[in-house]
Design an enzyme around this catalytic site. Structure first.
Site, PDB file in Angstrom:
ATOM      1  N   ASP A  15       0.809  -1.104   0.075  1.00 57.06           N
ATOM      2  CA  ASP A  15       0.096   0.145   0.119  1.00 57.06           C
ATOM      3  C   ASP A  15       0.729   1.178   0.009  1.00 57.06           C
ATOM      4  O   ASP A  15       2.274   0.968   0.425  1.00 57.06           O
ATOM      5  CB  ASP A  15      -0.813   0.042   1.200  1.00 57.06           C
ATOM      6  CG  ASP A  15      -1.708   1.318   1.333  1.00 57.06           C
ATOM      7  OD1 ASP A  15      -2.315   1.624   0.307  1.00 57.06           O
ATOM      8  OD2 ASP A  15      -2.140   1.531   2.460  1.00 57.06           O
ATOM      9  N   SER A  16       0.082   2.525  -0.360  1.00 60.92           N
ATOM     10  CA  SER A  16       1.045   3.521  -0.272  1.00 60.92           C
ATOM     11  C   SER A  16       1.451   4.066   1.171  1.00 60.92           C
ATOM     12  O   SER A  16       2.362   4.649   1.419  1.00 60.92           O
ATOM     13  CB  SER A  16       0.135   4.630  -0.944  1.00 60.92           C
ATOM     14  OG  SER A  16      -0.981   4.975  -0.129  1.00 60.92           O
ATOM     15  N   CYS A  78      -4.122  -1.022  -2.205  1.00 66.81           N
ATOM     16  CA  CYS A  78      -4.282   0.468  -2.046  1.00 66.81           C
ATOM     17  C   CYS A  78      -5.130   0.401  -3.390  1.00 66.81           C
ATOM     18  O   CYS A  78      -5.061   0.037  -4.652  1.00 66.81           O
ATOM     19  CB  CYS A  78      -2.955   0.730  -2.498  1.00 66.81           C
ATOM     20  SG  CYS A  78      -2.717   2.666  -2.970  1.00 66.81           S
ATOM     21  N   GLU A 157      -5.721   8.182  10.581  1.00 68.80           N
ATOM     22  CA  GLU A 157      -4.550   8.041  10.982  1.00 68.80           C
ATOM     23  C   GLU A 157      -4.319   8.923  12.458  1.00 68.80           C
ATOM     24  O   GLU A 157      -3.423   8.507  12.993  1.00 68.80           O
ATOM     25  CB  GLU A 157      -3.622   8.427   9.911  1.00 68.80           C
ATOM     26  CG  GLU A 157      -3.533   7.698   8.815  1.00 68.80           C
ATOM     27  CD  GLU A 157      -2.355   7.498   7.944  1.00 68.80           C
ATOM     28  OE1 GLU A 157      -1.365   8.482   8.008  1.00 68.80           O
ATOM     29  OE2 GLU A 157      -2.384   6.853   6.867  1.00 68.80           O
ATOM     30  N   CYS A 189     -11.197   3.489  -0.346  1.00 65.98           N
ATOM     31  CA  CYS A 189     -10.004   3.700   0.344  1.00 65.98           C
ATOM     32  C   CYS A 189      -9.860   2.790   1.449  1.00 65.98           C
ATOM     33  O   CYS A 189     -10.783   2.403   2.151  1.00 65.98           O
ATOM     34  CB  CYS A 189      -9.803   5.185   0.544  1.00 65.98           C
ATOM     35  SG  CYS A 189      -8.328   5.523   1.492  1.00 65.98           S
TER      36      CYS A 189
END
Length: 278
Positions: A15-16, A78, A157, A189
């Site tokens: 994932d990013s 992702c 986050e 997402c």
């Protein structure tokens, strides 16, 4: 690589950043016997605002790193990288590679009753219109409405999944969907499943929420079974976590998301890996 001799090889997941750990969580739940290697490109996050060429370059470097781990399959956890890099990588690799978009699209198509489907995701995912493309392949009569929700990722986050400010932002982003009479909404997402309760409060009980992370793990399990790649050795499972930067943040997020403790994260200089599949 001889796939038939690599049943104990790990599944590579990338994932990013850390959002793909929600996909990893679902894979752990549905495939508890599998070894895993996760890579989060935390030094180059976010992907959602970058060009297709950049995303493809980054994804290719990560795939080349994962191949050094003798992975038997790869999951692009992702949405942006799935949108921009999956098809080209599938053509170049000799092992299975799947993304999170097609499984989510199939689930949304099965869930909708009025054929009005909403998509929320990063700017990159929405701009790619890949969900629209896949859904229209499944049924040309679908009405697909997409909306970028860029503030959702930093809110998740920061741990603000159950906070008044997140509810306010969700109302601002999602209220317009009610004008389109959608009955199904794709959480497009990997961070967004952690906002499921918030989205539910805004959209109401009548809208089905599709979690592509869950659907991707289900698709992966089916794919490994079809290719006779399931790990049936019975040996102790090994999970490895790698990132390109910011490992403290990685551990904090992983502790909130995963059913297992993450004790060690290996920092990888991802820039040293080739930008073409060799």
């Amino acid at each position: 690589m001889n796939q038939n001799n690599n049943n104990q090889g790990p599944i590579g997941i990338f994932d990013s950043g850390v959002g793909g750990l929600t996909v990893t969580r679902e894979i752990m739940r549905q495939l508890p016997s599998e070894n895993l290697v996760y890579f989060g490109d935390t030094a180059r996050v976010p992907y959602g605002s970058k060009s297709k060429e950049t995303i493809l370059r980054y994804s290719t470097q990560i795939v080349n790193f994962l191949r050094t781990k003798n992975v038997k399959a790869i999951v692009i956890a992702c949405n942006t990288a799935s949108a921009y890099a999956l098809e080209e990588l599938q053509q170049q690799l000799d092992i299975p590679i799947i993304g999170v978009i097609w499984p989510g699209a199939i689930s949304a198509a099965a869930a909708t009753k009025n054929k009005h489907i909403g998509i929320i995701g990063t700017a990159g995912t929405v701009k790619s219109r890949v969900y629209n493309k896949y859904l229209r392949q499944l049924d040309s009569e679908f009405t697909v409405v997409s909306k970028a929700c860029p503030l959702f990722v930093p809110l998740v986050e920061e741990g603000l999944t159950e906070d008044r400010v997140t509810d306010d932002i969700a109302k601002r982003y999602l209220t317009e969907f009610k004008d389109y009479d959608i009955d199904t909404l794709v959480l497009g997402c990997t961070h967004y499943p952690l906002l499921r309760n918030t989205v539910r409060r805004t959209m109401g009980e009548d809208v089905t929420l599709v979690n592509p992370a869950y659907e991707t793990a289900k698709s992966l399990k089916q794919l490994l079974a079809e290719k006779n790649l399931l790990n049936t050795s019975g040996e102790e499972v090994h999970h490895e976590y790698c990132a390109s930067d910011m490992t403290d943040h990685f551990v904090t997020f992983a502790d909130r998301v995963l059913p297992v403790r993450v004790d060690q994260i290996r920092v990888v200089n991802i820039e040293k890996y080739p930008t073409t599949i060799e």
